[in-house]
Design a protein around this motif. Structure first.
Motif, PDB file in Angstrom:
ATOM      1  N   GLY A 582     -47.979  21.792 113.321  1.00 15.88           N
ATOM      2  CA  GLY A 582     -48.810  21.052 114.467  1.00 15.88           C
ATOM      3  C   GLY A 582     -49.671  20.420 113.050  1.00 15.88           C
ATOM      4  O   GLY A 582     -49.819  19.173 113.407  1.00 15.88           O
ATOM      5  N   ARG A 583     -49.595  21.675 112.474  1.00 17.29           N
ATOM      6  CA  ARG A 583     -50.870  20.744 110.752  1.00 17.29           C
ATOM      7  C   ARG A 583     -50.163  19.566 109.887  1.00 17.29           C
ATOM      8  O   ARG A 583     -50.779  18.782 109.220  1.00 17.29           O
ATOM      9  N   ALA A 584     -48.876  20.130 109.890  1.00 15.87           N
ATOM     10  CA  ALA A 584     -48.041  18.634 108.836  1.00 15.87           C
ATOM     11  C   ALA A 584     -48.913  17.333 109.207  1.00 15.87           C
ATOM     12  O   ALA A 584     -48.550  16.472 109.134  1.00 15.87           O
ATOM     13  N   ILE A 585     -48.560  17.680 111.179  1.00 14.68           N
ATOM     14  CA  ILE A 585     -48.696  16.450 111.252  1.00 14.68           C
ATOM     15  C   ILE A 585     -49.895  15.367 112.231  1.00 14.68           C
ATOM     16  O   ILE A 585     -50.512  14.600 112.169  1.00 14.68           O
ATOM     17  N   GLU A 586     -50.906  16.827 111.836  1.00 16.66           N
ATOM     18  CA  GLU A 586     -52.494  16.431 112.336  1.00 16.66           C
ATOM     19  C   GLU A 586     -53.552  15.634 111.790  1.00 16.66           C
ATOM     20  O   GLU A 586     -54.287  14.711 112.353  1.00 16.66           O
TER      21      GLU A 586
END
Length: 705
Positions: A582-586
């Motif tokens: 999730g944090r990679a695509i945030e």
């Protein structure tokens, strides 16, 4: 002993009552597939004619005559000409509308001349009587030379008599008519005779069709060349023959009508249907009524579903709370509560809305109003490169894009069919309904405009209308890009108004709910369990350091263990595999107002849109310690690291707009590939819808902020 493998084909003009008869004969003992080699629906079912005698009923696509133009008409034609290798009917039931008998008898007369055993099932006799039309069934039977029975499949009348006649026909008590309806052979005697030398058992009228359409029949090249030679040698002109044939048939039909039909009122009294159409199809009020009907449809989804949805949420919250206190803490208890129970709640809580939506749509179809929507929309559709026939697939897209795209097969114009396929997924299907529902309940207050118009209902209707408007805009753009030029015509027969069949409505609601739970439920549950694993576990180094950190903090004097436990669960979720993803695509979705949890939901719902809710149910169950709180409450209280709410009005509107426009359904892409026979158009569809969704959702977020 009668062979129990009896094959009966149902044929007839569109809107003649054929589907009602099929349902009446087969009940729920039916299935839908495709005719081999073509993407045309094949409805088959079994009917018990008498104890021990079962017939296979094949519902052929509706057609007006034996001169096919559309793909579905070609399917019926080949079956009736006995050149379909897979479907060989022993007899034909021709369903004829008694209130439009003259037109229906044209197809009937062609069936008679093919020398197929035919039984005429006369429907809508009551409607004919209201028009002042009285039919002498015995005289009509004598004139046609085939059995005629009056039926009303909607009220289950006449079906026992029909089954009896079918049995008699199967036992050859009724045979194919020995006399020709018209002297077809005289129109091309030498050519017909030459074809019959090749096929000695071929009736005269079938020989004519071999001359006209032999290229479409499975014949050897040698026979194809012979028939071609016969056409050339005899100067065979199919267009002139067809015109002469139709004139002769209608001349004979007029004689039959004079002998067997009495019209009390030659001017025909205005029926209830016609009077109602004067209002519902009015150039101004018709559109006002249409918008009102659609608004009531979406308002009702909220009004009627609120209490059962609240009850289901309360049940699952109570079960989760009870299980949390009743079973020992461990990975398996976490799997049951935050994986299985959370996943099930994400499925079942929306069943009431799915049932209500499909029930109301079925009522609109059953009453005959859906066809009026097509009529009202034709003028607008033509301006954007479509026609009125595109409306029915697009309306079907409100239920599911997959069958809606398959139903575009009855659009003859290739460009209009392709445009309809490309824009139909923009219609808000039932899979989007759970997403809309939960987001609207989070960010739109449950208040009323002017005292009776629900803001939530208005927003719901706005989302559906946004899909329609964007579909029209996209179609207009693609109209100039796709270089196919064909003339098209919009011919629509408006069915008479009927009271809805409440049993049919109930069966449809239960069936659609079952399909949603079975098909969507399997996907949601699998992804929910996968997400539970990804949300509960993570890279070992980071998870071990996190656990050591909080164990040390809890050993400190005066440590608030409840607060620390909540912080630990939150950080554990952020450091899990799901949190890392999730944090990679945030960064890519932050301009739309989304956090990393929403990002995970966007990824998982690529398989199917409704997975969004299941994803949220799992993520917020794993990340929170309040198992007895509903998903809506958890999402409502969700905050960002800086303390601001996650689901603000701007974020909610942006997310709803994204789901209106995004292509997040692998099944739809697969069926588009099958219908267009290329991966080009599914890829175009995926790219343009994703780009459109991102840009419009970003604009919506900026405006709403």
């Amino acid at each position: 002993m009668l062979d129990t493998s009896l094959h009966i084909a149902l044929v007839g003009n569109p809107n003649s009552g054929k589907s009602s008869l099929f349902n009446g004969l087969t009940g729920l003992n039916q299935k839908v597939g495709n005719f081999p080699g073509v993407t045309v629906d094949k409805k088959t079912g079994k009917a018990t004619l008498e104890p021990g005698v079962t017939a296979n009923i094949i519902d052929l696509p509706g057609t007006y005559s034996l001169y096919p133009r559309r793909a579905d008409e070609w399917v019926s034609y080949k079956v009736l000409m006995h050149v379909d290798e897979h479907v060989k009917p022993d007899m034909v039931v021709l369903v004829a509308d008694a209130s439009n008998l003259k037109r229906n008898l044209l197809f009937c007369s062609q069936m008679i001349d093919l020398k197929i055993p035919v039984v005429v099932a006369l429907t809508m006799v009551d409607l004919a009587a209201k028009k002042g039309i009285k039919i002498d069934l015995e005289e009509l039977e004598r004139e046609l030379g085939v059995p005629v029975v009056s039926i009303n499949p909607r009220k289950n009348k006449g079906l026992p008599q029909l089954k009896k006649i079918l049995l008699q026909t199967a036992r050859q008590q009724h045979k194919a008519s020995s006399r020709d309806f018209i002297g077809i052979k005289s129109l091309a005697e030498n050519a017909v005779h030459a074809v019959q030398k090749i096929f000695p058992a071929l009736p005269d009228y079938a020989a004519v069709h071999y001359l006209i359409n032999h290229e479409n029949f499975p014949l050897t090249q040698e026979i194809q060349d012979k028939i071609e030679g016969i056409e050339v040698a005899n100067h065979f002109n199919p267009t002139r023959l067809q015109a002469e044939e139709i004139m002769q048939r209608y001349g004979r039909i007029r004689q039959i009508m004079q002998q067997s039909v009495v019209e009390d009122d030659p001017l025909e009294r205005k029926l209830f249907t016609e009077k109602l159409d004067n209002i519902l199809l009015h150039r101004t009020w018709g559109y006002v009524i249409l918008i009102s009907v659609l608004f009531l449809l979406f308002q009702s989804i909220f009004w009627l579903a609120e209490y059962p949805m609240n009850a289901i949420e309360w049940i699952f919250a109570s079960v989760s709370g009870w299980l949390n206190g009743a079973i020992t803490s461990g990975w398996w208890s976490d799997l049951i509560i935050n994986g299985i129970i959370a996943g099930l709640s994400g499925i079942l809580v929306f069943v009431p809305q799915i049932m209500i939506l499909f029930g109301l749509v079925t009522i609109l179809e059953d009453t005959g109003y859906m066809a009026r929507i097509s009529f009202l929309s034709d003028k607008l559709m033509r301006k954007v490169g479509l026609n009125g026939k595109s409306v029915m697939p697009m309306i079907s897209g409100f239920a599911c894009a997959v069958p809606a795209i398959m139903s575009t097969r009855n659009i003859e114009n290739r460009k209009e069919r392709l445009l309809t396929i490309l824009v139909t997924p923009l219609m808000s299907c039932s899979a989007r309904l759970p997403v809309y529902t939960i987001l609207i309940s989070l960010v739109i207050p449950n208040r009323y405009f002017l005292g009776f118009l629900s803001w939530q209902g208005l927003v719901m209707m706005g989302l559906y209308l946004l899909g329609v408007v964007m579909a029209l805009i996209v179609s207009y753009v693609f109209k100039w890009i796709i270089k196919l030029q064909e003339k098209s015509f919009f011919i629509l027969e408006l069915p008479t108004y009927h009271a809805p069949r409440w049993k049919n409505v109930g069966v449809t609601m239960i069936e659609k709910a079952r399909i949603f739970v079975r098909d969507a439920g399997k996907v949601i549950m699998v992804i929910s369990l996968l997400l539970w694993f990804l949300s509960s576990y993570g890279p070992s180094k980071g998870m071990n350091n996190l656990q050591a950190k909080y164990e040390k903090l809890q050993q400190q004097p005066n440590a608030d263990k409840i607060a620390l436990q909540k912080e630990y669960r939150s950080e554990k979720l952020q450091n899990s595999y799901a949190g890392v993803l999730g944090r990679a695509i945030e960064p890519a979705i932050a301009p739309l107002g989304y956090d990393w949890k929403i990002g995970i939901a966007l990824v998982t719902s690529i398989a199917a849109r409704e997975v969004f809710v299941g994803t949220m149910a799992t993520l917020y169950s794993v990340g929170e310690d309040n198992e007895d709180t509903s998903l809506r409450q958890k999402m409502h209280s969700a905050v960002r690291p800086n303390g601001t709410k996650v689901y603000t009005l701007a974020t909610g509107i942006s997310l709803m707009v994204f789901y209106v426009l995004a292509m997040q359904c692998m099944s739809t892409l697969a069926v588009v590939k099958r219908e267009t026979k290329t991966w080009k158009w599914p890829i175009v569809q995926l790219l343009y819808m994703t780009f459109l969704a991102y840009v419009v959702a970003w604009v919506a977020y900026i405006i709403a902020s």
